[in-house]
Design an enzyme around this catalytic site. Structure first.
Site, PDB file in Angstrom:
ATOM      1  N   ASP A 143       0.823  -1.220   0.000  1.00 38.45           N
ATOM      2  CA  ASP A 143       0.000   0.000   0.000  1.00 38.45           C
ATOM      3  C   ASP A 143       0.855   1.269   0.000  1.00 38.45           C
ATOM      4  O   ASP A 143       0.366   2.346  -0.334  1.00 38.45           O
ATOM      5  CB  ASP A 143      -0.918   0.032   1.227  1.00 38.45           C
ATOM      6  CG  ASP A 143      -1.927  -1.103   1.222  1.00 38.45           C
ATOM      7  OD1 ASP A 143      -1.984  -1.830   0.228  1.00 38.45           O
ATOM      8  OD2 ASP A 143      -2.650  -1.255   2.225  1.00 38.45           O
ATOM      9  N   LEU A 302      -2.956 -11.209  -6.558  1.00 37.77           N
ATOM     10  CA  LEU A 302      -1.930 -11.382  -7.592  1.00 37.77           C
ATOM     11  C   LEU A 302      -0.872 -10.293  -7.487  1.00 37.77           C
ATOM     12  O   LEU A 302       0.315 -10.539  -7.646  1.00 37.77           O
ATOM     13  CB  LEU A 302      -2.571 -11.303  -8.989  1.00 37.77           C
ATOM     14  CG  LEU A 302      -3.512 -12.428  -9.385  1.00 37.77           C
ATOM     15  CD1 LEU A 302      -4.252 -12.059 -10.662  1.00 37.77           C
ATOM     16  CD2 LEU A 302      -2.735 -13.711  -9.581  1.00 37.77           C
TER      17      LEU A 302
HETATM   18  O1  F6P Z   1      -1.570  -5.294   3.445  1.00 38.60           O
HETATM   19  C1  F6P Z   1      -2.188  -4.482   2.561  1.00 38.60           C
HETATM   20  C2  F6P Z   1      -3.303  -5.144   1.802  1.00 38.60           C
HETATM   21  O2  F6P Z   1      -2.775  -5.953   0.789  1.00 38.60           O
HETATM   22  C3  F6P Z   1      -4.303  -4.113   1.281  1.00 38.60           C
HETATM   23  O3  F6P Z   1      -3.938  -3.546   0.078  1.00 38.60           O
HETATM   24  C4  F6P Z   1      -5.573  -4.893   1.215  1.00 38.60           C
HETATM   25  O4  F6P Z   1      -6.731  -4.083   1.342  1.00 38.60           O
HETATM   26  C5  F6P Z   1      -5.441  -5.784   2.420  1.00 38.60           C
HETATM   27  O5  F6P Z   1      -4.073  -5.980   2.625  1.00 38.60           O
HETATM   28  C6  F6P Z   1      -6.123  -7.112   2.293  1.00 38.60           C
HETATM   29  O6  F6P Z   1      -5.883  -7.832   3.443  1.00 38.60           O
HETATM   30  P1  F6P Z   1      -6.234  -9.370   3.632  1.00 38.60           P
HETATM   31  O7  F6P Z   1      -5.406 -10.127   2.655  1.00 38.60           O
HETATM   32  O8  F6P Z   1      -5.850  -9.646   5.044  1.00 38.60           O
HETATM   33  O9  F6P Z   1      -7.689  -9.484   3.366  1.00 38.60           O
END
Ligand code: F6P
Length: 411
Positions: A143, A302
């Site tokens: 992010d 991905l």
């Molecule tokens: O760690 C960041 C991130 O990849 C974000 O971009 C995304 O919204 C979130 O994690 C998703 O988290 P998880 O895989 O725990 O659902």
């Protein structure tokens, strides 16, 4: 350094988070540390004494090389929030008990904003209780939203994947030429910060016209304006590719992914909603309101797992961040996070620094307003100047039987 050390991984993985583990291991061994342990499933696993000895995997150069090219978190990860110390001091004591059991003097924790909260709480607790273990944070997140640091390890590789995939998708989408209007929505991760979605701008070059619009969560999203933009684009071209952040929301704060009722109401322990589905929702809206054929692609995991197209710059910086954390521990620092600093001058150079964890934990850094174009549908040249160096270089996987080989934990 007295005693042993431990490294843990936390939060969503990246393509280079393992390079930071490799950096910690290399620097700690150079410094004469006896055991470099890994916590399995982050602090959550550590509380249950889930620990491994990294010598088992990394003692030879081949293991180190494979780890650097292995996606996801080799040690396993967690999204775990330590409780308020006064409500559950036991958990804090448990952490120190396990540290003492393995004679661990320093914990390195690789993660994003929420994971830095763990570093903050543990280092504060140690200080309060007069314990001498140290806690150092190592940044990571696709992010790119950690404050203070110029950028975060993991971002460059995800940005490279996004730019490359978009370039490929833009070719594919144009395949029917003037015979058919094709609108493609590409949904990109990043929660409340648009850094990853902005990387869509990097697809443009001499052989690619680039995406037609980029929607970041930093700007309120307006459905009518969006549809107007799509119609205006469709009047002058047939192939339209739009990048949209998973975190776009309306002026009233509602996430677009929640509008069809399909968005998840579930939040994690840090209060984050799972954001997914805005691309599909917007593609449906376009079909319904304009009649044009529209489809959605969700990059989803991905983009953070794509080690086959990782940025060499990113891998090297992630490794360096791991090394810098060990150097900080050797100087007896605690309650700090390693930062990446951009050197002065025209050619890109990355240095490391250290910063107080209190200014970083639980904070989010957004794309600066002045880097978003006035119409809210793109990013400026300044963004590209910032991001382009981060995606440079390649380190390809080690292939076996036609597919990449990975280093995998036995426990
Ligand atoms: O760690 C960041 C991130 O990849 C974000 O971009 C995304 O919204 C979130 O994690 C998703 O988290 P998880 O895989 O725990 O659902």
């Amino acid at each position: 350094m007295r005693g042993n050390v431990i490294v843990g991984q936390s939060g969503g993985p990246t393509a280079v988070i393992n390079a930071s583990v490799a950096g910690v291991y290399a620097a700690a061994k150079r410094a004469g540390v006896n055991k470099v342990y890994g916590m399995v499933y982050g602090i959550q696993g550590f509380l249950e004494d889930k620990v491994l000895d990294l010598d088992e995997y990394l003692a030879d150069e081949a293991g180190m090389e494979l780890l650097k090219r292995t996606p996801s978190a080799f040690l396993g990860s967690c999204r775990y929030k330590l409780p308020d110390v006064w409500s559950n001091e036991e958990q804090f004591e448990k952490v120190f008990e396990v540290m003492e059991k393995y004679d661990i003097s320093c914990m390195f924790y690789i993660g994003g904003n929420d994971s830095m909260d763990t570093v903050k709480m543990l280092s504060d607790y140690a200080k309060q209780k007069g314990k001498n273990q140290c806690f150092i944070g190592i940044p990571k997140t696709i992010d790119n939203d950690l404050p203070i640091t110029d950028h975060c390890p993991g971002y460059g590789s995800a940005a490279k994947y996004i730019a490359t995939s978009l370039k490929e998708i833009i070719r594919d989408n144009a395949v029917y030429g003037d015979y058919r209007t094709a609108i493609l929505l590409v949904e990109i991760m990043g929660r409340h910060a648009g850094w990853l979605t902005a990387a869509a701008a990097l697809a443009k070059d001499d052989s690619c016209e680039g995406v037609d619009a980029i929607y970041l969560p930093e700007r309120d999203f307006n459905l009518d304006e969006f549809l107007r933009k799509v119609k205006e684009l469709a009047e002058r071209k047939k192939s339209i590719v739009i990048a949209v952040s998973e975190g776009v929301r309306l002026g009233n704060g509602r996430f677009v992914c929640e509008l069809d009722g399909a968005g998840s109401e579930k939040t994690d322990v840090f209060g984050h909603k799972q954001l997914s589905g805005c691309g599909a929702f917007l593609a449906g809206l376009i079909q319904e309101k304009t009649g044009y054929k529209a489809r959605a692609v969700e990059f989803s995991t991905l983009q953070r797992a794509a080690s086959h197209i990782a940025s060499l710059t990113d891998i090297e910086e992630a490794f360096r961040a791991g090394e810098a954390a060990v150097e900080a521990a050797l100087e007896e620092k605690t309650g700090m996070m390693v930062t990446l600093l951009r050197g002065e001058g025209d050619s890109y150079r990355c240095l490391t620094g250290l910063y107080d964890i209190h200014a970083i934990a639980n904070q989010e850094r957004k794309v600066p307003t002045e880097w978003i174009t006035e119409d809210g549908c793109g990013v400026t040249k300044e963004y590209e100047v910032y991001a382009r160096p981060l995606i440079q270089g390649e380190l390809f996987p080690i292939y076996e039987n036609g597919i990449p080989k990975h280093l995998v934990r036995k426990v």
